[in-house]
Design an enzyme around this catalytic site. Sequence first.
Site, PDB file in Angstrom:
ATOM      1  CB  ALA A  73      -0.897  -0.103   1.231  1.00 51.77           C
ATOM      2  N   GLY A 119       0.662  -5.121   0.680  1.00 52.88           N
ATOM      3  CA  GLY A 119      -0.521  -5.249  -0.252  1.00 52.88           C
ATOM      4  C   GLY A 119      -0.182  -5.895  -1.547  1.00 52.88           C
ATOM      5  CD  GLU A 122      -2.464  -7.613   2.635  1.00 52.96           C
ATOM      6  OE1 GLU A 122      -2.094  -6.467   2.388  1.00 52.96           O
ATOM      7  OE2 GLU A 122      -3.225  -7.923   3.634  1.00 52.96           O
ATOM      8  CD  GLU A 142       1.535  -5.643   5.821  1.00 54.96           C
ATOM      9  OE1 GLU A 142       2.052  -6.656   6.001  1.00 54.96           O
ATOM     10  OE2 GLU A 142       0.849  -5.733   4.762  1.00 54.96           O
TER      11      GLU A 142
HETATM   12  N1  COA Z   1       4.459   3.334  -0.562  1.00 48.87           N
HETATM   13  C1  COA Z   1       4.924   4.339  -0.821  1.00 48.87           C
HETATM   14  N2  COA Z   1       6.219   4.573  -1.834  1.00 48.87           N
HETATM   15  C2  COA Z   1       6.951   3.342  -1.944  1.00 48.87           C
HETATM   16  C3  COA Z   1       6.630   2.129  -1.404  1.00 48.87           C
HETATM   17  C4  COA Z   1       5.231   2.222  -0.561  1.00 48.87           C
HETATM   18  N3  COA Z   1       4.830   0.909  -0.202  1.00 48.87           N
HETATM   19  N4  COA Z   1       7.576   1.440  -1.747  1.00 48.87           N
HETATM   20  C5  COA Z   1       8.486   2.073  -2.396  1.00 48.87           C
HETATM   21  N5  COA Z   1       8.339   3.306  -2.641  1.00 48.87           N
HETATM   22  C6  COA Z   1       8.921   4.444  -3.277  1.00 48.87           C
HETATM   23  C7  COA Z   1       9.934   4.873  -2.423  1.00 48.87           C
HETATM   24  O1  COA Z   1       9.614   5.715  -1.504  1.00 48.87           O
HETATM   25  C8  COA Z   1      10.946   5.704  -3.504  1.00 48.87           C
HETATM   26  O2  COA Z   1      10.405   6.836  -3.887  1.00 48.87           O
HETATM   27  P1  COA Z   1      11.174   8.025  -4.165  1.00 48.87           P
HETATM   28  O3  COA Z   1      12.163   7.616  -5.360  1.00 48.87           O
HETATM   29  O4  COA Z   1      10.325   9.228  -4.357  1.00 48.87           O
HETATM   30  O5  COA Z   1      12.075   8.170  -2.940  1.00 48.87           O
HETATM   31  C9  COA Z   1      10.543   4.581  -4.746  1.00 48.87           C
HETATM   32  O6  COA Z   1       9.334   3.683  -4.409  1.00 48.87           O
HETATM   33  C10 COA Z   1      11.776   3.437  -4.931  1.00 48.87           C
HETATM   34  O7  COA Z   1      11.849   2.875  -3.554  1.00 48.87           O
HETATM   35  P2  COA Z   1      13.188   2.860  -2.863  1.00 48.87           P
HETATM   36  O8  COA Z   1      12.813   2.507  -1.421  1.00 48.87           O
HETATM   37  O9  COA Z   1      14.214   3.757  -3.009  1.00 48.87           O
HETATM   38  O10 COA Z   1      13.695   1.360  -3.450  1.00 48.87           O
HETATM   39  P3  COA Z   1      14.759   0.494  -2.534  1.00 48.87           P
HETATM   40  O11 COA Z   1      15.319  -0.565  -3.855  1.00 48.87           O
HETATM   41  O12 COA Z   1      16.058   0.942  -2.051  1.00 48.87           O
HETATM   42  O13 COA Z   1      14.073  -0.422  -1.694  1.00 48.87           O
HETATM   43  C11 COA Z   1      11.963  -1.794  -0.794  1.00 48.87           C
HETATM   44  C12 COA Z   1      12.800  -1.337  -2.024  1.00 48.87           C
HETATM   45  C13 COA Z   1      10.914  -2.401  -1.613  1.00 48.87           C
HETATM   46  C14 COA Z   1      12.838  -2.580  -0.220  1.00 48.87           C
HETATM   47  C15 COA Z   1      11.473  -0.513  -0.035  1.00 48.87           C
HETATM   48  O14 COA Z   1      11.206   0.314  -0.998  1.00 48.87           O
HETATM   49  C16 COA Z   1      10.435  -0.743   0.741  1.00 48.87           C
HETATM   50  O15 COA Z   1      10.724  -1.010   2.136  1.00 48.87           O
HETATM   51  N6  COA Z   1       9.304  -0.398   0.466  1.00 48.87           N
HETATM   52  C17 COA Z   1       8.008  -0.432   1.502  1.00 48.87           C
HETATM   53  C18 COA Z   1       7.502  -1.840   1.515  1.00 48.87           C
HETATM   54  C19 COA Z   1       6.659  -1.799   2.575  1.00 48.87           C
HETATM   55  O16 COA Z   1       6.725  -1.696   3.933  1.00 48.87           O
HETATM   56  N7  COA Z   1       5.177  -2.145   2.093  1.00 48.87           N
HETATM   57  C20 COA Z   1       4.206  -2.333   3.087  1.00 48.87           C
HETATM   58  C21 COA Z   1       3.449  -1.315   3.126  1.00 48.87           C
HETATM   59  S1  COA Z   1       2.050  -1.443   4.231  1.00 48.87           S
END
Ligand code: COA
Length: 267
Positions: A73, A119, A122, A142
């Site tokens: 999400a 999500g 999911e 989460e």
């Molecule tokens: N919501 C909003 N933005 C998200 C996102 C999410 N769930 N997951 C990634 N993004 C965005 C990042 O903020 C970043 O945006 P920016 O370039 O404007 O800063 C872009 O996507 C790229 O992500 P980034 O974190 O730089 O890539 P990474 O390769 O370093 O890491 C992940 C990848 C997937 C490990 C990391 O993005 C992450 O942990 N995301 C969240 C996962 C999460 O907790 N999901 C459950 C949500 S309930």
Amino acid sequence: MLIVKTCFMYTTLLTDLSDNIFTITINRPDKLNALNKQVIEDLGKAIDEVYANAAIKSAIITGSGPKAFVAGADISEFTTLDASGGKALAQRGQESVFNKIENSPKPFVAAVNGFALGGGCELAMACHFRLAADNARFGQPEVNLGLVPGYGGTQRLTQLAGKGRAMELMMTGNMIDAAEALRLGLVNHVTAPADLLAKTREILQTINTKAPLAIQHIISLTNTAARGEAGGLQKEINAFGELFDTTDAKEGAAAFLEKRKPVFKGK
Ligand code: COA
């Protein structure tokens, strides 16, 4: 290959209908295809299109870009939520997207091409089954945000991976790779990234030759079993019986006896 463009345009999705397979690609690669309000709204409409369009026999959900299926999400929309807002978000998503995919009479398959987190995991689990590219990563992180899954993860991960593995994944927030997801039964096949969509389409092309009403009953009956709902064996008896009144069941038996391929019509 017969390519038919559909008439709807989506802000956050790319869609394509070819060989009766509708491919829905979530298209926010700069945000790793995170599910914001607009994506959920567009997905709801695209799923309605699958239900309503007779030219669509099955659907694929995948993500845009080489890195992510869906990274969860959209966390940037969480900052203003309170209890009622959070509940409404989960309820709207479950009703308009996740449950509608699971209960669809036509097969939905997830082609997981990278991160499938929160999500995203999911969404893949709401599909009827999943294929993964070898760079896919699955997780329910989460807990790292002080939250629990809200789009069905506690239920569907437990159904697919079993209670102990589901508990560990959700309580640690750790990610698992595609090989581990295959071992746990979370995905059915792992491919090279370049082969993912072709392999997914190959499976759906086989399914698309089968009798649609039988497929519909298989989905419903298997969902009954997976959810642990009562009465599954009786529902199976009823479905087995009802199908004998269909033109397709008569065609199936006749084709077998005449040593030819059946032509099913969904009747
Ligand atoms: N919501 C909003 N933005 C998200 C996102 C999410 N769930 N997951 C990634 N993004 C965005 C990042 O903020 C970043 O945006 P920016 O370039 O404007 O800063 C872009 O996507 C790229 O992500 P980034 O974190 O730089 O890539 P990474 O390769 O370093 O890491 C992940 C990848 C997937 C490990 C990391 O993005 C992450 O942990 N995301 C969240 C996962 C999460 O907790 N999901 C459950 C949500 S309930």
